[in-house]
Design an enzyme around this catalytic site. Structure first.
Site, short mmCIF file in Angstrom:
data_model
loop_
_atom_site.label_atom_id
_atom_site.label_comp_id
_atom_site.label_asym_id
_atom_site.label_seq_id
_atom_site.Cartn_x
_atom_site.Cartn_y
_atom_site.Cartn_z
N ASN A 1 0.82 -1.22 0.00
CA ASN A 1 0.00 0.00 0.00
C ASN A 1 0.85 1.27 0.00
OD1 ASN A 1 -2.42 1.33 0.04
ND2 ASN A 1 -2.99 0.76 2.14
N HIS B 1 -15.43 -4.67 10.89
CA HIS B 1 -14.98 -3.36 11.36
C HIS B 1 -16.14 -2.43 11.66
CE1 HIS B 1 -10.61 -3.21 10.11
NE2 HIS B 1 -10.99 -4.46 9.92
N ARG C 1 -14.06 -5.36 15.34
CA ARG C 1 -13.04 -4.39 15.74
C ARG C 1 -13.72 -3.03 15.87
NH1 ARG C 1 -8.03 -1.90 12.27
NH2 ARG C 1 -9.56 -0.31 11.88
N TYR D 1 -7.19 7.60 12.93
CA TYR D 1 -7.14 6.25 12.38
C TYR D 1 -8.42 5.45 12.64
CZ TYR D 1 -6.18 1.43 11.73
OH TYR D 1 -6.29 0.14 11.30
N ASP E 1 -7.62 -1.53 17.60
CA ASP E 1 -6.32 -1.32 16.96
C ASP E 1 -5.77 0.06 17.38
OD1 ASP E 1 -4.13 -1.17 15.29
OD2 ASP E 1 -5.24 -1.55 13.44
N HIS F 1 -2.81 1.13 16.42
CA HIS F 1 -2.00 1.58 15.27
C HIS F 1 -0.67 2.21 15.69
CE1 HIS F 1 -1.87 2.23 10.88
NE2 HIS F 1 -2.69 1.20 10.93
N GLU G 1 -4.50 -4.35 19.50
CA GLU G 1 -3.57 -4.52 18.37
C GLU G 1 -2.56 -3.39 18.29
OE1 GLU G 1 -5.71 -5.10 14.73
OE2 GLU G 1 -4.08 -4.28 13.52
N GLU H 1 1.22 -6.86 11.46
CA GLU H 1 0.84 -6.58 10.06
C GLU H 1 1.97 -5.92 9.28
OE1 GLU H 1 -2.61 -4.09 10.99
OE2 GLU H 1 -1.53 -2.37 10.19
N ARG I 1 -0.04 -11.30 13.57
CA ARG I 1 -0.94 -10.80 12.52
C ARG I 1 -0.32 -10.76 11.12
NH1 ARG I 1 -5.09 -8.35 12.21
NH2 ARG I 1 -4.39 -6.38 11.32
N HIS J 1 -3.79 -10.16 9.19
CA HIS J 1 -4.20 -8.88 8.60
C HIS J 1 -5.05 -9.15 7.37
CE1 HIS J 1 -2.32 -5.06 6.54
NE2 HIS J 1 -3.43 -4.74 7.18
N ASP K 1 -6.42 -3.35 1.36
CA ASP K 1 -5.25 -3.24 0.48
C ASP K 1 -4.58 -4.58 0.24
OD1 ASP K 1 -4.79 -2.25 3.34
OD2 ASP K 1 -2.73 -2.75 2.78
N GLU L 1 -8.89 -11.16 9.97
CA GLU L 1 -9.54 -9.86 9.68
C GLU L 1 -10.24 -9.93 8.33
OE1 GLU L 1 -6.76 -6.61 9.25
OE2 GLU L 1 -8.34 -5.11 9.52
N TRP M 1 2.11 6.45 12.52
CA TRP M 1 0.76 6.25 11.95
C TRP M 1 0.31 4.84 12.21
CZ3 TRP M 1 -1.50 3.35 7.83
CH2 TRP M 1 -2.89 3.59 7.75
C1 GCO Z 1 -5.63 -3.13 9.97
C2 GCO Z 1 -4.59 -2.19 9.51
C3 GCO Z 1 -4.88 -1.41 8.26
C4 GCO Z 1 -3.56 -0.85 7.77
C5 GCO Z 1 -3.49 -0.84 6.29
C6 GCO Z 1 -2.15 -0.34 5.82
O1 GCO Z 1 -5.54 -3.50 11.13
O2 GCO Z 1 -6.46 -3.52 9.16
O3 GCO Z 1 -4.05 -1.44 10.55
O4 GCO Z 1 -5.87 -0.45 8.40
O5 GCO Z 1 -3.33 0.41 8.28
O6 GCO Z 1 -3.75 -2.11 5.85
O7 GCO Z 1 -1.99 -0.56 4.47
MG MG Z 2 -3.94 -2.82 12.21
#
Ligand code: GCO
Ligand code: MG
Length: 402
Positions: free
Chosen positions: A37, A122, A147, A159, A210, A212, A236, A262, A283, A312, A316, A339, A402
């Site tokens: 991505n 989600h 989630r 996020y 999550d 992040h 997560e 991930e 993950r 994951h 994407d 997921e 991020w």
């Molecule tokens: C998740 C992830 C995604 C990622 C994304 C990055 O837990 O699904 O954190 O939201 O940020 O796949 O490309």
């Molecule tokens: Mg994630």
């Protein structure tokens, strides 16, 4: 069974995807997801400019040897671009092997360990009341695990909060979007969200969250502790994943289960977390984890240490990756959860597949191979569009994770 053609297809049916398609001299084809991505063309070039020519003439049945050839042979091991490219080749070879054997890939991995794959959906909205509505909708569609993410008052864009009911973090354009963050505001607000969800829906549904990668270890420990009464399935990516010792500190303070991985590409990225039992779920996924061959190795190591899988599965990761992931999920002994973020209609039309979702569970294809393909004509209608994942800044303008 020699490889006679290796083609890289870049397409953007609502978002960018890179796909490798291999063809053998006996007419079999196999596909592998190569999407990274926001850095898609780097992997397309790695494949087109460096790997494809090495594949022509190789015996397609030698999956392990090809993996080792590309991994050890590069000298420059690991890293997301290299491992995503190797994953694409590996996945396509498993697809071909399944077709040659006349079996779905999960049979080649030892057969089913379970009937179906439990997935989580989600719910992510700006306000708690909108999140509650989303959770109700998902439970109505049969999901058993959700989630949950929410906007934080005082932070404009953060996020996990969808735009118009569909969460897609990458945005088209010449520069990344900028989001904002305050750890204090977030930590003070999030426990209320889980209190409201448990109040509304009780304790039968699995809840996940999550972070992040945004907290320090001690902040993550505080959050894990604050969320203990709500019995999360997992928390997560609580901290950035480079400093693995940081997870020891989280572990010392909370029993909330931790999920990570991930952004990892190899077994070396997660070895310490697994062998020290610092996490509960790994993950990693097929496309960023070096393909089926390597992911299986990671999951086997995890099984020894009572760490379960939780791959994951954001949008994407193309339907090719999801198809492959479901074969792994149904076969490994230590599966935890998968997921699932459904792809758009345009994406599904470019990648015809036969996996399916029903009542909170997913079922891998029963067709020989992976049971997914790319429709090259449809793909050609959607040219690549530059897109970036957002960056994240603190309220004073500092760059943050991020
Ligand atoms: C998740 C992830 C995604 C990622 C994304 C990055 O837990 O699904 O954190 O939201 O940020 O796949 O490309
Ligand atoms: Mg994630």
């Amino acid at each position: 069974m020699r490889i006679v053609d290796a083609k890289v297809i870049v397409t953007c049916p609502d978002r960018n995807f890179v796909t490798l398609r291999l063809t053998t001299d006996d007419g079999l084809t196999g596909v592998g997801d190569a999407t990274l991505n926001g850095r898609e063309l780097a992997v397309a070039s790695y494949l087109e400019d460096h790997l494809c020519q090495l594949l022509i003439g190789r015996d397609a049945s030698r999956i392990e040897d090809t993996w080792q050839y590309l991994y050890k042979g590069a000298y420059w091991r690991r890293g997301p671009v290299t491992m995503t490219a190797i994953a694409a080749v590996d996945t396509a070879l498993w697809d071909i092997k399944g077709k040659a054997a006349g079996m779905p890939v999960y049979q080649l991995l030892g057969g089913r360990s379970r009937d179906a794959v439990t997935v989580y959906g989600h719910a992510g909205s700006a306000t708690v009341s909108d999140v509650l509505e989303e959770v109700a909708g998902l439970l109505g569609r049969g999901y058993r695990a959700v989630r949950v993410q929410v906007g934080v008052p005082g932070l404009e864009k953060i996020y996990g909060v969808g735009r118009g009911g569909f969460y897609e973090p990458a945005t088209a354009g010449a520069r990344p979007d900028e989001e904002s963050w305050s750890t204090a505001k977030y930590l003070n607000f999030v426990p209320e969200l889980f209190a409201a969800v448990r109040d509304g829906f009780g304790y039968d549904v699995h809840l996940l969250h999550d972070v992040h990668h945004r907290l320090t270890p001690i902040e993550a420990a505080r959050l894990g502790k604050a969320l203990e009464p709500y019995g999360l399935f997992w928390l997560e990516d609580p901290i950035s994943e480079e400093l693995q010792e940081g997870f020891r500190l989280i572990r010392r303070h909370t029993t909330t289960p931790i999920a990570v991985g991930e952004v990892y590409n190899s077994i070396w990225d997660c070895r310490q977390l697994i062998t020290e039992q610092l996490i509960d779920y790994i993950r990693m996924d097929v496309v960023h984890g070096g393909g089926i061959t390597h992911l299986r190795r990671v999951f086997d190591l995890a099984a020894l240490y009572h760490v379960r899988t939780g791959s994951h599965g954001a949008t994407d990761l193309s339907p090719v990756c999801l198809a492959a992931g479901l074969h792994v999920d149904v076969a490994v002994p230590n599966f935890g959860i998968q997921e699932y973020m459904p792809h758009t209609d345009a994406t599904n039309a470019v990648f015809p597949h036969s996996y399916r979702f029903e009542d909170g569970l997913m079922y891998p294809s029963e067709e020989p191979g992976l049971g997914v393909d790319i429709d090259e004509e449809a793909a050609a209608e959607y040219p690549y569009r530059q897109a970036y994942l957002p960056v994240n800044r603190l309220e004073d303008g500092s760059m943050h994770d991020w």
